[in-house]
Design a protein around this motif. Structure first.
Motif, short mmCIF file in Angstrom:
data_model
loop_
_atom_site.label_atom_id
_atom_site.label_comp_id
_atom_site.label_asym_id
_atom_site.label_seq_id
_atom_site.Cartn_x
_atom_site.Cartn_y
_atom_site.Cartn_z
N ILE A 1 0.85 -1.18 0.00
CA ILE A 1 0.00 0.00 0.00
C ILE A 1 0.89 1.24 0.00
N THR A 2 0.57 2.20 -0.84
CA THR A 2 1.26 3.49 -0.80
C THR A 2 0.81 4.20 0.47
N CYS A 3 1.78 4.70 1.23
CA CYS A 3 1.43 5.16 2.57
C CYS A 3 2.19 6.41 2.99
N LEU A 4 1.49 7.30 3.68
CA LEU A 4 2.12 8.49 4.27
C LEU A 4 1.89 8.42 5.77
N MET A 5 2.94 8.60 6.58
CA MET A 5 2.77 8.51 8.02
C MET A 5 3.42 9.69 8.72
N VAL A 6 2.63 10.42 9.49
CA VAL A 6 3.17 11.51 10.29
C VAL A 6 3.66 10.93 11.61
N THR A 7 4.85 11.33 12.05
CA THR A 7 5.32 10.88 13.35
C THR A 7 6.16 11.97 13.99
N HIS A 8 6.22 11.95 15.31
CA HIS A 8 7.11 12.88 16.01
C HIS A 8 8.30 12.13 16.55
N ASN A 9 8.39 10.86 16.18
CA ASN A 9 9.45 10.03 16.70
C ASN A 9 10.51 9.85 15.62
N MET A 10 11.70 10.41 15.86
CA MET A 10 12.75 10.43 14.84
C MET A 10 13.23 9.03 14.47
N THR A 11 13.27 8.15 15.47
CA THR A 11 13.71 6.78 15.20
C THR A 11 12.74 6.13 14.23
N GLN A 12 11.44 6.27 14.55
CA GLN A 12 10.40 5.73 13.67
C GLN A 12 10.51 6.32 12.28
N ALA A 13 10.77 7.63 12.24
CA ALA A 13 10.80 8.33 10.96
C ALA A 13 11.85 7.73 10.03
N LEU A 14 12.94 7.22 10.63
CA LEU A 14 14.00 6.64 9.80
C LEU A 14 13.82 5.15 9.57
N GLU A 15 13.19 4.49 10.56
CA GLU A 15 13.10 3.03 10.46
C GLU A 15 11.91 2.55 9.64
N MET A 16 10.79 3.25 9.76
CA MET A 16 9.60 2.81 9.04
C MET A 16 9.69 3.28 7.59
N GLY A 17 9.21 2.44 6.68
CA GLY A 17 9.08 2.85 5.30
C GLY A 17 10.39 3.00 4.56
N ASN A 18 10.33 3.67 3.40
CA ASN A 18 11.52 3.77 2.54
C ASN A 18 11.87 5.22 2.22
N ARG A 19 11.19 6.16 2.87
CA ARG A 19 11.42 7.55 2.50
C ARG A 19 11.05 8.43 3.69
N THR A 20 11.80 9.50 3.91
CA THR A 20 11.48 10.41 5.01
C THR A 20 11.35 11.83 4.46
N LEU A 21 10.24 12.49 4.86
CA LEU A 21 10.01 13.87 4.43
C LEU A 21 10.02 14.76 5.66
N MET A 22 10.52 15.97 5.50
CA MET A 22 10.48 16.92 6.61
C MET A 22 9.69 18.14 6.15
#
Lengths: 270, 373
Positions: free
Chosen positions: A201-222
């Motif tokens: 599934i194509t997915c966008l996830m907002v998080t405030h957790n930097m570890t999650q931001a890097l570990e989940m998925g294949n791309r990080t946006l700021m």
């Protein structure tokens, strides 16, 4: 494929409370992309989600999903192929209706051709039971219970199931684990990763957790000030540490957000 | 006899008719969670349309015509609320006001119309048999059949996909939008359904009383709300929709009983609206008052208990009946104090060590000792 081109949204235009929530944001997501979004409060993350889901029409720019222009499509029409989870577990389900009835409503998206006066059949029930058992929460034996009796984690897992029951073209996760305790959050997150990767599934996830931001998925946006200020994927992303990301964060937001740094660094490790 | 069979029968019959209005509010107020204040006008509309159509000799058609008129009225209220974003209370009031003129127009600009010499659904049904039993009970049986059918149909509808969508709209609008359901459409649909029931009730009461009056519906929304609240107090914990629906009907019948009792107590008819308002207020306030009374009762009981403990001690008998922890500590110290100072001093040390554990008992106990000295 999601393609957003120069969208702009101003709240309360022409008043003292004028707020530019999105200022010419552009973003392209490939099929199967799972992007995490970080950004301080007021950066426009939720506004971006509302724009994609159609809670309001954008002032400028256009949004295209799988080659179809949805800029002016109504929210309830878009939700036929956009799945969405909110931070508040209370928002995704109807508390006074049973688990079975909630699932039946979510399943409506797949059965638009079905007659409006049809009822929940034994066959539907079997399908719901099967899906619920994938959550490993014992909910398949409580299908006649009102959803209001479930815990926040169970409700969020159920909402995730409802949002993905019919595979959406894009799944929007707006800090969907932020209101849960660490153990439950981890479980819901694991479930999310499993469902998203299994069904691509194509997915966008907002998080405030930097570890999650890097570990989940294949791309990080700021995000900052209503636009995307940093976009990383591939090798560059995998070599990034939380500290690198925090530095980027400070650079891009002018280094004035000390509070955010404290907030973000203490939230690691969940 | 305080309540004669005749009074009871009438109470049940009118209770069943008014129960349809309560069911209408059950749909709008409880299920959809919107405020529809057009009930008064819509009820009169149903009655006016029903009486006018029945007058032409089609009493059964009159029921459906009234339902249709109700649907139209509900449709307008719904459109105002959803498409044009008029606040729900205001939408109902606006339509209610407009309906006054419409109702007058339906009745040929007369403030009341009577049904003389034409058949009603009740007279048609009574004519089916000649037995004395039938003559007496046919009204009640017909109303039970009609309301029973409506309850069953409503229950069936709320279990269909469309009905589930209507229910979800009132329960969680965000979830409904996320499930590709148009909440605006569901609200309009629900209000059409709800007002169809109000219209039907108006039509039935018109044929039951054989007349229509422009002021018939005044205060109807209050009466229906009272019935609804009395009814839902039976089923608040139930998850079975059928029981919820039936309890609304029971609530309406109970309300008619209360009114019958008020009648028998010779409450003047002019005071009836006030009595209704008081019953509604009482029914709504009841749960809150009950919890307030419970808290107050617990408070007074606890205060009395504490006072008793203090009084015991003041009476010099801390050793008498020390049930509480402070009592026990006092007993420990107070007991030896009678025997000699040296012993008491050690006991005092003992007491202090306890007082570091729990401050509150410690201070109380030292104050007490001061009193003894």
């Amino acid at each position: 494929m999601l393609c957003i081109e120069g969208i702009r949204k101003v709240f309360n235009p022409g008043t003292i409370n004028e707020k530019v929530a999105l200022s010419g944001l552009s973003l392209t997501l490939e099929d199967g992309d799972f992007a995490t979004i970080v950004g301080s409060n007021g950066a426009g993350k939720s506004t971006l989600f509302n724009a994609i889901a159609g809670s309001f029409y954008v002032d400028e720019g256009f949004i295209e999903l799988d080659g179809k222009d949805i800029t002016y499509e109504k929210e309830h029409r878009r939700s036929q192929y956009i799945g969405r989870l909110f931070q508040d577990p209370l928002m995704g389900t109807a508390p006074h209706m049973t688990i079975e009835e909630n699932l039946a409503i979510a399943y409506l998206r797949a059965s638009a051709d079905k007659k409006p006066f049809s009822r929940i059949t034994a066959q539907d029930r079997e399908k719901f039971r099967e899906q619920l058992s994938l959550l490993h929460m014992g909910l398949e034996d409580r299908m006649k219970n009102p959803v209001g009796l479930l815990s926040g984690g169970q409700r969020q897992a159920l909402t995730l199931l409802m949002a993905t029951m019919v595979t959406p073209k894009i799944l929007l996760l707006d800090e969907h684990t932020a209101a849960l305790d660490p153990a439950t959050a981890a479980k819901v997150l694991e479930l999310t990763a499993k469902i998203v990767s299994e069904r691509r599934i194509t997915c966008l996830m907002v998080t405030h957790n930097m570890t999650q931001a890097l570990e989940m998925g294949n791309r990080t946006l700021m995000m900052d000030g209503g636009r995307i200020v940093f976009d990383v994927k591939g090798a560059e992303r995998s070599s990034m540490t939380v500290d690198d990301l925090l530095k980027k964060f400070e650079q891009n937001t002018g280094g004035t957000l000390d509070n955010d740094r404290i907030l973000l660094s203490t939230e690691e490790g969940v | 006899m305080f309540l004669t069979a005749q009074i009871i029968q009438t109470a049940i019959e009118t209770g069943l008719i008014y129960g349809l209005v309560a069911l209408s509010l059950f749909i709008s107020f409880t299920i959809l969670d919107v405020c529809d204040l057009s009930t008064d006008g819509c009820y009169t509309l149903g009655c006016a349309v029903g009486v006018m159509v029945a007058m032409t000799g089609h009493p059964v058609l009159a029921l459906f015509a009234s339902m249709g008129a109700g649907i139209l009225s509900g449709f307008i209220v719904g459109q105002l609320q959803t498409t044009f974003r008029v606040p729900s209370i205001l939408a109902g009031i606006i339509v209610n006001t407009g309906l006054y003129t419409i109702n007058l127009a339906v009745m040929g600009f007369k403030s009341n119309v009577a049904l003389f010499g034409t058949d009603t659904v009740f007279s048609l049904f009574r004519g089916l048999s000649d037995s004395a039993f039938w003559k007496e009970w046919s009204n009640l049986i017909l109303l039970l059949l009609i309301t029973g059918a409506i309850c069953a149909a409503l229950h069936w509808f709320l279990g269909t996909r469309l009905g589930l969508s209507v229910r979800a709209t009132g329960d969680s609008a965000a979830m409904v939008r996320a499930s590709s359901i148009n909440p605006g459409f569901m609200i309009v649909l629900g209000l059409c359904l709800s007002n169809a029931l109000t219209g039907l009730a108006g039509s039935l009461i018109g044929q039951y009383n054989k007349m229509s009056d422009i002021n018939l519906g005044t205060g109807m929304v209050t009466i229906a709300l009272a019935s609804l609240i009395i009814g839902t107090s039976f089923s608040s914990r139930s998850i079975h929709m059928m029981w919820k629906i039936i309890s609304v009907m029971i609530g309406s019948i109970l309300y008619r009983f209360i009114i019958s009792i008020a009648l028998r107590l010779n409450v003047p008819t002019e005071a009836f609206k006030l009595v209704s308002a008081l019953i509604v207020a009482a029914a709504i306030m009841a749960p809150q008052i009950r919890s307030m009374v419970a808290v107050r009762r617990r408070q007074t009981a606890e205060i009395r208990q504490r006072r008793a403990v203090l009084e015991e001690r003041r009476a010099g008998g801390p050793a008498a009946e020390g049930g509480t922890e402070t009592g026990k500590i006092a007993e420990k110290n107070g007991g030896p104090s009678a025997e000699g100072t040296a012993v008491r001093q050690t006991a005092e040390k003992d007491g202090r060590s306890i007082s570091t554990h729990s401050r509150e008992p410690g201070t109380e106990e030292s104050r007490q000792k001061g009193g003894q000295d």
